[in-house]
Design an enzyme around this catalytic site. Sequence first.
Site, PDB file in Angstrom:
ATOM      1  CE  LYS A   9      -1.529   1.655   4.016  1.00 53.73           C
ATOM      2  NZ  LYS A   9      -1.331   3.075   4.329  1.00 53.73           N
ATOM      3  CB  CYS A  20      -3.415   6.078  11.249  1.00 54.39           C
ATOM      4  SG  CYS A  20      -4.243   4.657  10.571  1.00 54.39           S
ATOM      5  NE  ARG A  27       1.414   9.618  10.698  1.00 56.61           N
ATOM      6  CZ  ARG A  27       0.864   8.633   9.999  1.00 56.61           C
ATOM      7  NH1 ARG A  27      -0.375   8.305  10.182  1.00 56.61           N
ATOM      8  NH2 ARG A  27       1.572   7.998   9.104  1.00 56.61           N
ATOM      9  N   PRO A  28       3.818  15.728  11.946  1.00 59.88           N
ATOM     10  CG  PRO A  28       5.786  16.655  12.782  1.00 59.88           C
ATOM     11  CD  PRO A  28       4.804  15.538  13.009  1.00 59.88           C
ATOM     12  CG  ASP A  46       8.817  19.395  10.402  1.00 58.43           C
ATOM     13  OD1 ASP A  46       8.064  18.428  10.639  1.00 58.43           O
ATOM     14  OD2 ASP A  46      10.008  19.422  10.769  1.00 58.43           O
ATOM     15  CD  GLN A  47      12.593  17.513   8.730  1.00 59.59           C
ATOM     16  OE1 GLN A  47      13.625  17.490   8.056  1.00 59.59           O
ATOM     17  NE2 GLN A  47      12.417  18.379   9.721  1.00 59.59           N
ATOM     18  CB  ILE A 100       8.341   5.651  14.531  1.00 55.91           C
ATOM     19  CG1 ILE A 100       9.406   4.572  14.334  1.00 55.91           C
ATOM     20  CG2 ILE A 100       8.132   6.483  13.262  1.00 55.91           C
ATOM     21  CD1 ILE A 100      10.755   5.037  13.848  1.00 55.91           C
TER      22      ILE A 100
HETATM   23  C1  UD1 Z   1       4.925   6.255   6.598  1.00 50.40           C
HETATM   24  C2  UD1 Z   1       3.889   5.182   6.414  1.00 50.40           C
HETATM   25  C3  UD1 Z   1       3.395   4.691   7.761  1.00 50.40           C
HETATM   26  C4  UD1 Z   1       4.563   4.288   8.645  1.00 50.40           C
HETATM   27  C5  UD1 Z   1       5.607   5.391   8.713  1.00 50.40           C
HETATM   28  C6  UD1 Z   1       6.869   4.961   9.447  1.00 50.40           C
HETATM   29  C7  UD1 Z   1       2.905   5.840   4.319  1.00 50.40           C
HETATM   30  C8  UD1 Z   1       1.708   6.388   3.609  1.00 50.40           C
HETATM   31  N1  UD1 Z   1       2.805   5.725   5.641  1.00 50.40           N
HETATM   32  O1  UD1 Z   1       4.249   7.334   7.241  1.00 50.40           O
HETATM   33  O2  UD1 Z   1       2.548   3.574   7.526  1.00 50.40           O
HETATM   34  O3  UD1 Z   1       4.067   4.065   9.963  1.00 50.40           O
HETATM   35  O4  UD1 Z   1       6.001   5.777   7.388  1.00 50.40           O
HETATM   36  O5  UD1 Z   1       7.432   3.853   8.841  1.00 50.40           O
HETATM   37  O6  UD1 Z   1       3.894   5.468   3.722  1.00 50.40           O
HETATM   38  N2  UD1 Z   1       8.153  13.490  10.925  1.00 50.40           N
HETATM   39  C9  UD1 Z   1       8.443  14.807  11.202  1.00 50.40           C
HETATM   40  N3  UD1 Z   1       8.367  15.723  10.192  1.00 50.40           N
HETATM   41  C10 UD1 Z   1       8.020  15.386   8.932  1.00 50.40           C
HETATM   42  C11 UD1 Z   1       7.735  14.040   8.643  1.00 50.40           C
HETATM   43  C12 UD1 Z   1       7.811  13.107   9.660  1.00 50.40           C
HETATM   44  O7  UD1 Z   1       8.767  15.156  12.327  1.00 50.40           O
HETATM   45  O8  UD1 Z   1       7.959  16.256   8.069  1.00 50.40           O
HETATM   46  C13 UD1 Z   1       8.241  12.474  11.981  1.00 50.40           C
HETATM   47  C14 UD1 Z   1       6.916  11.792  12.248  1.00 50.40           C
HETATM   48  O9  UD1 Z   1       6.118  12.526  13.149  1.00 50.40           O
HETATM   49  C15 UD1 Z   1       7.372  10.478  12.817  1.00 50.40           C
HETATM   50  C16 UD1 Z   1       8.654  10.183  12.025  1.00 50.40           C
HETATM   51  O10 UD1 Z   1       9.080  11.435  11.513  1.00 50.40           O
HETATM   52  O11 UD1 Z   1       7.699  10.620  14.167  1.00 50.40           O
HETATM   53  C17 UD1 Z   1       8.504   9.209  10.902  1.00 50.40           C
HETATM   54  O12 UD1 Z   1       7.428   9.592  10.077  1.00 50.40           O
HETATM   55  P1  UD1 Z   1       7.364   9.263   8.530  1.00 50.40           P
HETATM   56  O13 UD1 Z   1       8.404   8.254   8.181  1.00 50.40           O
HETATM   57  O14 UD1 Z   1       7.330  10.533   7.769  1.00 50.40           O
HETATM   58  O15 UD1 Z   1       5.950   8.593   8.416  1.00 50.40           O
HETATM   59  P2  UD1 Z   1       4.908   8.761   7.270  1.00 50.40           P
HETATM   60  O16 UD1 Z   1       5.608   8.982   5.967  1.00 50.40           O
HETATM   61  O17 UD1 Z   1       3.845   9.696   7.706  1.00 50.40           O
END
Ligand code: UD1
Length: 432
Positions: free
Chosen positions: A22, A117, A122-123, A125-126, A328
């Site tokens: 997915k 979910c 889940r920001p 910002d990156q 995470i």
């Molecule tokens: C993706 C998956 C999700 C999985 C997660 C971690 C998809 C659609 N979803 O979610 O199923 O649980 O990877 O393997 O592929 N973070 C920041 N800033 C950002 C982005 C992320 O601080 O801009 C933090 C998040 O809050 C979290 C961590 O980084 O603590 C990892 O998140 P991320 O890998 O980005 O998860 P998703 O891509 O949302």
Amino acid sequence: MEQYVIKGGNPLVGEVEIGGAKNAALGILAAAVMTDDVCLVENIPDVRDTAVMLQAIQSIGGTVDRIDRHTAKISGGNIVDQTIEDDYIKKIRASYYLLGALLGKYRKAKVALPGGCNIGLRPIDQHLKGFRALGAKVAVIPGGMIVAEAERLIGAHIYMDVVSVGATINIMLAAVMAEGQTIIENAAKEPHVVDVANFLNTMGANIKGAGTDVIRIKGVQRLHGTEYAIIPDQIEAGTFMFAAAVTKGDITVKNVIPKHLESISAKLQEIGCEIEESDDAVRVVASKQLSHTQVKTLPYPGFPTDMQPQITVALGLSKGTSIVTESIFENRFKYVDELTRMGANIRVEGGSTAIVDGVTQYNGANITAPDLRAGAALVIAGLAADGITTIDEIKYIQRGYEDFHLKLQSLGGLIELVDSEKDIQKFKLRVG
Ligand code: UD1
């Protein structure tokens, strides 16, 4: 409202085919609109999240031609608009990939802030930091829309402050047609990051290093059509592997890449399961009492956060005390209350650590799925429990598991999809 009703106690035994990933599909479907040619994408899982993504593509004029349940021809040739409205796209977190894809192709995009979910803050910002580094102006406007625009996108050296799957993929999307070279440091290494990069490369992109923590992208002028099959879903496979452990069963997950499952297989072995690997299948046999362990979720190749509820359900029935640390997401133990109602003995400390004292049996209960993976884990708990379990809010589970109850039925699980009290009574009479 649809529910699952389950009678626990049957060990799950047999073979199950795993579908396409997915999370790879969501990135790949968004990437497919970056060419005006046609992309033939195979092995798309037929789940709610991919349906929403395809609907979003159509809403802006993209063409989606379903060939069969798992195959579609997609083209961005007729896209007339770069604005994705909020009502339905908010249902999926990966809506943000359309931001990267449309920005990369058209230099502008306007997409509703992502949902998905509720497992933490889940920001994004990156993601936005990456777009800005490439030269885009990014703003969040009232109403929750993100607007990204650029006259030119110019390759940049981007260091990610956290390892983020979504941001890594999104920056790749925005950078593939930028001028010059982009380097993403501290990139996520998940199999679906590699799959999206491979897909883009078959469209003519020049991405190197996906699967390592440094990804180098040389911008190309245009992308072309391709044919591509999405990799198998690591988390769907892992969920069935843990279903074998929890129900003391014997399941072979087929059509998988065993390498992607190594951290899951290793933990199953550690707690007492036997694992047999072949080229594209993994067999899990749980013939003895499970034992306790410690586990911490980590970015790939560590133990996936998306498998945390499933392993906790298994450890809840193991001998001794286990410790599960979630590193995470900060709010990913909400399902523990539901599991406790089924008889588990779990204490969550500080939001990120669960201390799991194994019990000998779960009991059936009326419970609610709090999110996608926890929902699937609670189904598995129900399949091992004594008596009847009903699970509400299964729309979360349907976001990411195709035919979940049918696959479980084929393994001998007593589970039914129902939408009335009468159906539940019928099920109870049938299973005795
Ligand atoms: C993706 C998956 C999700 C999985 C997660 C971690 C998809 C659609 N979803 O979610 O199923 O649980 O990877 O393997 O592929 N973070 C920041 N800033 C950002 C982005 C992320 O601080 O801009 C933090 C998040 O809050 C979290 C961590 O980084 O603590 C990892 O998140 P991320 O890998 O980005 O998860 P998703 O891509 O949302």
